[in-house]
Design an enzyme around this catalytic site. Structure first.
Site, mmCIF file in Angstrom:
data_model
loop_
_atom_site.group_PDB
_atom_site.id
_atom_site.type_symbol
_atom_site.label_atom_id
_atom_site.label_comp_id
_atom_site.label_asym_id
_atom_site.label_seq_id
_atom_site.Cartn_x
_atom_site.Cartn_y
_atom_site.Cartn_z
ATOM 1 N N ARG A 138 -8.311 -0.965 10.775
ATOM 2 C CA ARG A 138 -6.774 -0.377 10.093
ATOM 3 C C ARG A 138 -7.083 -0.820 8.622
ATOM 4 O O ARG A 138 -7.555 -1.620 8.487
ATOM 5 C CB ARG A 138 -5.709 -0.294 10.748
ATOM 6 N N TYR A 147 9.970 -2.629 1.504
ATOM 7 C CA TYR A 147 9.330 -3.551 1.475
ATOM 8 C C TYR A 147 8.050 -3.969 1.236
ATOM 9 O O TYR A 147 7.580 -5.157 0.945
ATOM 10 C CB TYR A 147 8.989 -2.587 2.912
#
Lengths: 346, 317
Positions: A223, A316
């Site tokens: 990924r 984040y």
């Protein structure tokens, strides 16, 4: 094929650069104009020749410089390499994975000869040649995991599988996006991922864990993940935040093109044979906004993704202190034209 | 799913109803290494149908030149074990899956207690080579009906020395599991593979004695249940498959060319779990994986072992 390796640095004078070929093969992560987390896992099968997906472990023009950078980080802070005692089988498994993969993919640069447990390893780019006995730690200059990790790009975390969970029990992490392997060592899969906003309530980690527990030997998966950084600094670890934290306020509308980088992690997961552990490789590719914009659709789409990004994700990913100059730099490049789905360049 | 082509090089009758098969890669290359407790799924061509059974690899785990499995001829076989016993001989070519481990040792266990019943000994043979190599503390307790059924006893004595204990039922009576589990140090893990009553009994006793669930490991390969035929409609593949009475849902879908996921084919691992969108009857679960709540919700099924009393089911595959 004889590969050419850059002489470059990831600190100090930051001479890191990408050749045009290296920009073209950049694993651009945005298929669409909006971004949200998903379990974007796919089979790690061989991709197009020349692409970063061609081989199980990609070696590119940054190989030698990245290995040197790793050695510098380790000389300053050896806690970036962690291997809990029950991971010795996994250490040898990882060594085997890297050596067999590199020697099969790049036979002119890396050669491995196996005669029973007698192994002969040649790494031409780093000028290393060693004979050792597989399974006998005393025949290598250091433990097998550290030995092989000093000769491969990307950070690696090796997860032990037990109690229907995956534990981060071994790792070589010197080029990370603001986290610490010494802090995360021994954590379960969900503990390790706890800081990621919104993903837990979306059930992402439940599904990802279930999937990974069933990962099969011989069928690796991959990924991508992304973030951005100011300066091409690989070692943006929690341990050295005092060193690089101020970089984040040095970006301006004028310098963003050369100073701000899109940073993509190609993450691949391999089941290891003897230990039943899982090797998780996190290979970082960086490209400056100016280089990225040589392909206009990449710049346009990045502009749209950043503008629509959920504020919690921007926080984040550590983008808040330089997001505005980046948007100011990107905006003139985006004419609003419709972009078809896909990550490809023009 | 990647597969290995192998050639059987030796077949040996090692006990009553038990044959031992040795196989090497068809092209002579080394086979992948594996961890103790791993299994492979063997594909067999039985009368034009592909039949797949999971068998434990017996090791040793440091040998990548050949794989060893042992097969007990099942009295109520659906064909797999009979095929292995009657049709497979030296020279036979087979296709097997990559090794998968759903029964691995816990590397932080203080002590490992291995409990085998009959043919359930096979996964422990590879686990033992790992435990010996790692120098972990363990005991093997091997129960079988009588001396004629004691497959691999000599090999085990050689591998384990005084760590192995044998229980021929006709001589010593049954292994007393309560007594065995009562005297183990904190931090021990117990592993059991054998007939259903033995596995279920051990799990119950361990639970009553306060063993943590995560310290109790079991493996039993369930054969798919037979039943009445029904039709499965696959939403994503946009196709219909009739499941005959003697095939599992998974097998019927594979026959129809659907590439459905699976790992254990025994209702244990959950890899083949699929969402049931609609069913005009009752789901009949035979797996060990779904929770009671999931069974009540009746919207998931493990097609490797479970089926339905219905005429038509719609699944999201």
């Amino acid at each position: 094929m004889n590969m050419a390796f850059n002489e470059e640095t990831f600190r100090g004078d930051f001479t890191f650069r990408n050749s045009p070929e290296s920009v073209r093969r950049f694993p651009y992560p945005f298929e669409e104009d909006e971004y949200m987390y998903s379990v974007n896992i796919e089979q790690h099968t061989s991709g197009e020749p020349g692409s970063v997906f061609e081989h199980p472990i990609d070696v590119d023009e940054h190989y030698v410089a990245e290995c040197k950078e790793r050695a510098i980080v380790l000389s300053e802070d050896h806690t970036r390499c962690v291997a809990l005692p029950h991971m010795m089988d996994a250490q040898w498994d990882t060594l085997e994975l890297v050596m067999t993969s590199l020697s099969e993919s790049y036979p002119s640069e890396f050669q491995l000869t196996i005669d029973g447990d007698k192994w002969h390893w040649v790494n031409k780019p780093l000028d290393i040649e060693d004979h050792f006995v597989f399974g006998d730690v005393s025949t290598l200059p250091m433990e097998p995991f550290e030995y092989v990790m000093r000769q491969v790009q990307g950070d690696w975390v090796i997860m032990d599988q037990r109690d229907d969970d995956l534990y981060a029990d071994m790792g070589m992490v010197t080029g990370q996006a603001d986290w610490s392997v010494a802090f995360d060592a021994g954590m379960s899969f969900k503990e390790w991922h706890a800081p990621v906003p919104h993903a837990p309530e979306m059930g992402i980690f439940d599904r990802a864990l279930k999937y990974l527990l069933h990962l099969q030997y011989g069928s690796p998966v991959r990924r991508t993940n992304w973030r951005m950084c100011v300066n091409p600094r690989l070692d943006t670890s929690s341990e050295t935040y005092d060193v690089w934290g101020t970089d984040n306020v040095s970006a301006t509308k004028e310098n963003a093109g050369d100073k701000v980088f899109l940073r993509v992690e190609l993450q691949a997961l391999f089941r290891l044979p003897r230990s039943n552990a899982i090797a998780f490789s996190i290979r970082t590719y960086m490209v400056s906004l100016a280089d990225l914009a040589t392909y206009p659709r990449w710049a346009k789409r990045l502009n749209r993704v950043l503008r629509s990004l959920h504020p919690d994700l921007a926080e984040y990913k550590g983008l808040n202190s330089f997001k505005q100059p980046v948007l100011d730099w990107l905006e003139p490049l985006d004419d609003g034209a419709f972009l078809e789905k896909g990550v490809h360049p023009e | 799913m990647s597969a290995l082509k192998v050639k059987v090089t030796a077949v040996e009758q090692v006990a009553e109803q038990i044959k031992h098969f040795t196989m090497v890669a068809e092209d002579g290359s080394p086979l992948p290494y594996f961890s103790g407790g791993s299994h492979v799924v063997v594909s067999m061509d039985i009368d034009g149908r592909t039949h797949r059974n999971a068998y434990s690899l017996m090791g040793p785990t440091n040998d990548n030149s050949a794989y060893q499995i042992a097969v007990r001829k099942q009295e109520k076989s659906r064909g797999g074990s009979v095929f292995m016993h009657e049709k497979v001989e030296p020279g036979t070519l087979l296709e097997i899956s990559m090794p998968t481990n759903l029964f691995s040792i816990h590397r932080l266990a203080k002590k490992h207690i291995l409990v085998a019943g009959g043919i359930g000994i096979t996964p422990f043979l590879s686990q033992i080579t790992d435990l010996n190599r790692l120098g972990h503390d363990y005991e093997l307790h091997y129960a079988y009906r009588s001396a004629e059924h004691a497959a691999f006893r000599k090999e085990i004595e050689a591998l384990c020395g005084d760590k192995a204990f044998f229980y021929p039922e006709n001589e010593t009576g049954r292994l007393n599991i309560t007594e065995l589990l009562s005297k183990q140090p904190l931090g021990s893990h117990v592993y059991v593979c054998g007939p259903d009553p033995m596995v279920n009994g051990l799990e119950l006793i361990a639970s009553e004695l306060g063993w943590p669930e995560t310290s109790v490991h079991s493996e039993k390969f369930l054969a798919p249940a037979t039943g009445a035929p029904f039709t499965v409609s696959l939403l994503q593949s946009n196709t219909e498959v009739v499941v005959p009475g003697d095939l599992s849902m998974l097998e019927a879908m594979e026959e129809a060319g659907i590439d459905a996921p699976y790992l254990c084919r025994g209702g244990a691992c959950g890899r083949c779990e699929v969402e049931v969108v609609e069913c005009d009857g009752d789901l009949v679960h035979h797996d060990e994986y779904l929770s009671d709540a999931e069974r009540v919700a009746a919207n998931k099924i493990l097609p490797c072992v479970s089926r339905a009393n219905c005429s038509r089911m719609v699944i999201n595959l």
